[in-house]
Design a protein around this motif. Structure first.
Motif, PDB file in Angstrom:
ATOM      1  N   GLY A  63      35.386  31.374  51.763  1.00 26.94           N
ATOM      2  CA  GLY A  63      35.014  32.753  51.434  1.00 26.94           C
ATOM      3  C   GLY A  63      35.867  33.319  50.309  1.00 26.94           C
ATOM      4  N   LEU A  64      37.173  33.116  50.396  1.00 28.21           N
ATOM      5  CA  LEU A  64      38.081  33.572  49.339  1.00 28.21           C
ATOM      6  C   LEU A  64      37.804  32.821  48.040  1.00 28.21           C
ATOM      7  N   HIS A  65      37.541  31.528  48.155  1.00 32.23           N
ATOM      8  CA  HIS A  65      37.231  30.707  46.985  1.00 32.23           C
ATOM      9  C   HIS A  65      36.028  31.269  46.227  1.00 32.23           C
ATOM     10  N   VAL A  66      34.991  31.644  46.960  1.00 31.54           N
ATOM     11  CA  VAL A  66      33.777  32.184  46.346  1.00 31.54           C
ATOM     12  C   VAL A  66      34.090  33.492  45.623  1.00 31.54           C
ATOM     13  N   TRP A  67      34.837  34.390  46.256  1.00 30.69           N
ATOM     14  CA  TRP A  67      35.161  35.671  45.618  1.00 30.69           C
ATOM     15  C   TRP A  67      36.067  35.493  44.405  1.00 30.69           C
ATOM     16  N   LEU A  68      36.980  34.534  44.483  1.00 29.06           N
ATOM     17  CA  LEU A  68      37.809  34.235  43.305  1.00 29.06           C
ATOM     18  C   LEU A  68      36.943  33.690  42.175  1.00 29.06           C
ATOM     19  N   GLY A  69      35.934  32.902  42.517  1.00 32.18           N
ATOM     20  CA  GLY A  69      34.994  32.399  41.503  1.00 32.18           C
ATOM     21  C   GLY A  69      34.241  33.534  40.831  1.00 32.18           C
ATOM     22  N   TYR A  70      33.824  34.537  41.606  1.00 31.27           N
ATOM     23  CA  TYR A  70      33.164  35.709  41.017  1.00 31.27           C
ATOM     24  C   TYR A  70      34.123  36.423  40.058  1.00 31.27           C
ATOM     25  N   ALA A  71      35.382  36.533  40.470  1.00 31.66           N
ATOM     26  CA  ALA A  71      36.372  37.197  39.609  1.00 31.66           C
ATOM     27  C   ALA A  71      36.565  36.414  38.310  1.00 31.66           C
ATOM     28  N   VAL A  72      36.606  35.084  38.396  1.00 29.84           N
ATOM     29  CA  VAL A  72      36.721  34.242  37.196  1.00 29.84           C
ATOM     30  C   VAL A  72      35.528  34.485  36.280  1.00 29.84           C
ATOM     31  N   ALA A  73      34.330  34.550  36.853  1.00 25.27           N
ATOM     32  CA  ALA A  73      33.119  34.789  36.050  1.00 25.27           C
ATOM     33  C   ALA A  73      33.196  36.137  35.339  1.00 25.27           C
ATOM     34  N   ILE A  74      33.698  37.152  36.021  1.00 29.44           N
ATOM     35  CA  ILE A  74      33.831  38.479  35.405  1.00 29.44           C
ATOM     36  C   ILE A  74      34.843  38.445  34.263  1.00 29.44           C
ATOM     37  N   VAL A  75      35.967  37.759  34.471  1.00 32.02           N
ATOM     38  CA  VAL A  75      36.989  37.654  33.420  1.00 32.02           C
ATOM     39  C   VAL A  75      36.424  36.908  32.209  1.00 32.02           C
ATOM     40  N   ILE A  76      35.660  35.844  32.451  1.00 30.69           N
ATOM     41  CA  ILE A  76      35.044  35.099  31.344  1.00 30.69           C
ATOM     42  C   ILE A  76      34.061  35.993  30.595  1.00 30.69           C
ATOM     43  N   LEU A  77      33.244  36.725  31.326  1.00 30.49           N
ATOM     44  CA  LEU A  77      32.284  37.633  30.689  1.00 30.49           C
ATOM     45  C   LEU A  77      33.016  38.685  29.850  1.00 30.49           C
ATOM     46  N   CYS A  78      34.091  39.238  30.381  1.00 30.18           N
ATOM     47  CA  CYS A  78      34.881  40.222  29.616  1.00 30.18           C
ATOM     48  C   CYS A  78      35.446  39.598  28.350  1.00 30.18           C
ATOM     49  N   ARG A  79      35.899  38.347  28.437  1.00 30.29           N
ATOM     50  CA  ARG A  79      36.455  37.671  27.259  1.00 30.29           C
ATOM     51  C   ARG A  79      35.387  37.443  26.191  1.00 30.29           C
ATOM     52  N   ILE A  80      34.180  37.085  26.635  1.00 33.85           N
ATOM     53  CA  ILE A  80      33.081  36.885  25.680  1.00 33.85           C
ATOM     54  C   ILE A  80      32.744  38.204  24.993  1.00 33.85           C
ATOM     55  N   LEU A  81      32.681  39.278  25.759  1.00 40.13           N
ATOM     56  CA  LEU A  81      32.414  40.598  25.172  1.00 40.13           C
ATOM     57  C   LEU A  81      33.539  41.013  24.236  1.00 40.13           C
ATOM     58  N   TRP A  82      34.772  40.752  24.631  1.00 37.29           N
ATOM     59  CA  TRP A  82      35.938  41.081  23.807  1.00 37.29           C
ATOM     60  C   TRP A  82      35.880  40.322  22.486  1.00 37.29           C
ATOM     61  N   ALA A  83      35.464  39.060  22.541  1.00 38.82           N
ATOM     62  CA  ALA A  83      35.344  38.267  21.309  1.00 38.82           C
ATOM     63  C   ALA A  83      34.237  38.804  20.420  1.00 38.82           C
ATOM     64  N   ALA A  84      33.178  39.304  21.033  1.00 36.30           N
ATOM     65  CA  ALA A  84      32.041  39.805  20.253  1.00 36.30           C
ATOM     66  C   ALA A  84      32.373  41.094  19.520  1.00 36.30           C
ATOM     67  N   VAL A  85      33.176  41.954  20.119  1.00 34.17           N
ATOM     68  CA  VAL A  85      33.459  43.254  19.501  1.00 34.17           C
ATOM     69  C   VAL A  85      34.874  43.362  18.947  1.00 34.17           C
ATOM     70  N   GLY A  86      35.719  42.380  19.241  1.00 33.93           N
ATOM     71  CA  GLY A  86      37.116  42.444  18.831  1.00 33.93           C
ATOM     72  C   GLY A  86      37.359  41.887  17.444  1.00 33.93           C
ATOM     73  N   SER A  87      38.630  41.757  17.125  1.00 40.43           N
ATOM     74  CA  SER A  87      39.025  41.254  15.810  1.00 40.43           C
ATOM     75  C   SER A  87      38.731  39.758  15.693  1.00 40.43           C
ATOM     76  N   ARG A  88      38.827  39.254  14.488  1.00 36.45           N
ATOM     77  CA  ARG A  88      38.527  37.844  14.201  1.00 36.45           C
ATOM     78  C   ARG A  88      39.439  36.919  14.997  1.00 36.45           C
ATOM     79  N   GLN A  89      40.659  37.337  15.271  1.00 36.62           N
ATOM     80  CA  GLN A  89      41.609  36.522  16.029  1.00 36.62           C
ATOM     81  C   GLN A  89      41.113  36.240  17.445  1.00 36.62           C
ATOM     82  N   LEU A  90      40.220  37.065  17.937  1.00 36.42           N
ATOM     83  CA  LEU A  90      39.724  36.920  19.293  1.00 36.42           C
ATOM     84  C   LEU A  90      38.469  36.074  19.376  1.00 36.42           C
TER      85      LEU A  90
END
Length: 189
Positions: A30-57
């Motif tokens: 159960g904890l593993h699944v919720w941690l996986g959801y959190a990882v997915a959210i962090v990855i999604l945030c990173r993709i969005l950050w790369a799309a709108v952030g500076s070239r370094q990102l």
């Protein structure tokens, strides 16, 4: 806060979540699944950050240029680092995606439950029962294999950075403060 400090914080959060998810995989499902959801959210945030952030990102800086790989003549060539990062990114995306397919987020199940008519709901249960067989076993194998490959790439990545880019490695591990982690300390003349 500088871009490098923001990346370092993102890196630490992702590393902690992935490590916790890996360590809880067999024992605390159960904890593993919720941690996986959190990882997915962090990855999604990173993709969005790369799309709108500076070239370094940008995400493209993480992947090697295939033509440059053939020119590698020394272990500290930047393409070695990029290749290891590409391995991490690919395996992280695969392990996260297979996890999400096996255990869709509760929001997706709620949305599907409200949209599906009661007449089709019984049909859906039969399909779910079929999916829990061989198809789910194949996904589990892919999930576990990519998780283990991810660990291998992370170990190689950390070893490479400690061997050839020690100031950056120490900065990313919060063992060194500094302005630019990408630039090695200047030698005095």
């Amino acid at each position: 806060m500088s871009v490098f400090h923001k990346i370092r914080i993102y890196h630490a959060v992702l590393a902690l979540l992935v490590t916790a998810a890996y360590l809880t995989g067999d024992e605390l499902e159960g904890l593993h699944v919720w941690l996986g959801y959190a990882v997915a959210i962090v990855i999604l945030c990173r993709i969005l950050w790369a799309a709108v952030g500076s070239r370094q990102l940008g995400i493209s800086r993480l992947f090697p240029h295939l033509m440059e790989l053939a020119k590698i003549r020394r272990m500290n060539h930047p393409m070695v680092s990029r290749t290891l990062l590409a391995g991490i990114v690919i395996n992280l995306l695969l392990v996260t995606a297979t996890g999400l397919v096996m255990e869709p987020p509760p929001v997706a199940a709620f949305a599907a439950g409200t949209v599906i008519s009661p007449a089709l709901a019984d049909d859906d249960r039969d399909r779910k029962h079929d999916r829990d067989g061989k198809e789910n076993e194949a996904l589990e194998e892919i999930h576990e294999t990519t998780a283990n490959l991810l660990v291998l790439f992370v170990i190689l990545h950390v070893a490479y950075l400690l061997a050839f880019k020690r100031p950056m490695a120490l900065f990313m591990l919060f063992l060194r403060n500094g302005g630019s982690a990408a630039a090695p300390p200047q030698k005095k003349a």
